[in-house]
Design an enzyme around this catalytic site. Structure first.
Site: not given
Length: 342
Positions: A160, A186
């Site tokens: 990501s 994350y």
């Protein structure tokens, strides 16, 4: 991989390309794929695209009933039980697959969590690092004999833009001695996805296994955003005031079909023959971010709906990739032996 390989090649595709368009006219009969996270979001669309082209697709699932409902009506798909935070279930899933004697041509590590509160697995490992990275590291290691058997396999790690949030903090990857921050957790795991692809490609290319990492784009409504509030998603620019996803591929705001395209491109495109270890976005190799320090300081680049493209230098650092490989072997107690079975 050297840094100069991290450059776009002019694939002819773009942000609005769908997985179906990548596969147009492709016959995948005889190809076997395993796709984690294959029953929701971009993982589901990746399964749908590969299966519709004739590939046999196996989807590991923690919730097999939910997976069965999501995948109902799609031909060429099987479901197996696996939980990425449970190392025993990973071993069991892989052992069952290896027992079939099938080669594995494509492994797409697409499952993931984002912005979750602090949760630890039974080993005490933080859930983003455990689910997004360590579980996939162990799965890939256990499936290695089948990947080698394919004599031309590809492994795709779905990362990501969130890798900008944090490098891997090797001194404390599991937030034992530092304050927990869900977006840093994350981001660290997404950096780990990129570094893993880099390290795996370096070790696997002589065995015929190439690895890639991808940024699929920002796709609302997939379930990945379940831990984010309505206000956070709206402030990020990914939903409107009524809660509907905002679609604008030019701003990396995509449908799930568009989000699946880069994974499919990395898994199959002949344009990537002889290449590997690269981070890709919008169905092309992404550029290296210039002036990374300024990007790190820019709070706008931390937004979920960020327009920022490219890969940060900390995520394609070969020394960090090797260090992560060693740490992952240590934490999983899995010796990932390249060139032969474990």
């Amino acid at each position: 991989m050297t840094v100069n390989q991290q450059q776009p090649i002019g694939s002819g595709f773009g942000a609005s390309t769908t997985a179906e368009e990548i596969l147009h006219g492709t016959n995948l009969s005889g190809v076997t794929a395993i796709i984690t996270g294959g029953y929701s979001g971009i993982g589901l669309e990746t399964v749908r695209a590969l299966a519709s082209a004739g590939a046999e697709v196996l989807v590991p699932a923690r919730d097999t009933a939910r997976a069965g409902a999501a995948l109902a009506g799609i031909d060429n798909v099987r479901i197996g039980r696996m939980d990425l935070m449970d190392p025993y279930s990973i071993d069991d899933f892989a052992a069952l697959f290896l027992a079939t004697g099938q080669p594995l041509h494509i492994l797409i590590n697409s499952a993931g969590i984002m912005a979750a509160p602090l949760v630890r697995d039974k080993r005490g490992y933080e859930s983003h690092f455990s689910t997004n990275h360590l579980g996939h590291f162990q799965l890939t290691a256990r499936l290695w004999p089948a990947l080698r058997q394919a004599e031309g396999a590809r492994v795709v790690s779905v990362s990501s833009w969130g890798h900008r949030q944090s490098p891997v903090i090797f001194e404390d990857p599991n937030f034992v001695h530092r304050s927990y921050d869900r977006m840093s957790a994350y981001g660290q795991s997404k950096t780990a996805n990129i570094l893993f692809a880099l390290a795996l490609d370096k070790r696997g290319r002589d065995e015929g296994v190439r690895a890639f990492s991808v940024h699929p784009g920002s796709i609302a409504g997939t379930g990945l955003e379940e831990h984010l509030s309505f206000q956070e998603l709206q402030a990020a620019g990914v939903i409107d005031g009524a809660g509907n996803p905002i679609l604008d591929p030019s701003r990396n705001l995509k449908t799930a079909q568009q989000g699946a395209a880069t994974s499919v491109w990395c898994a199959l495109s002949p344009q990537l023959e002889g290449r590997g270890g690269v981070y890709c976005e919008n169905c092309d190799i992404a550029p290296l971010v210039e002036n990374a320090e300024a990007v790190t300081r820019n709070e706008a680049a931390r937004r979920i709906g960020s327009l920022a493209l490219g890969v940060m230098p900390h995520a394609v650092d070969p020394e960090a990739a090797d260090r992560l490989w060693s740490l992952s072997e240590q934490l999983t107690n899995v010796e990932f032996t390249i060139g032969g079975e474990e």
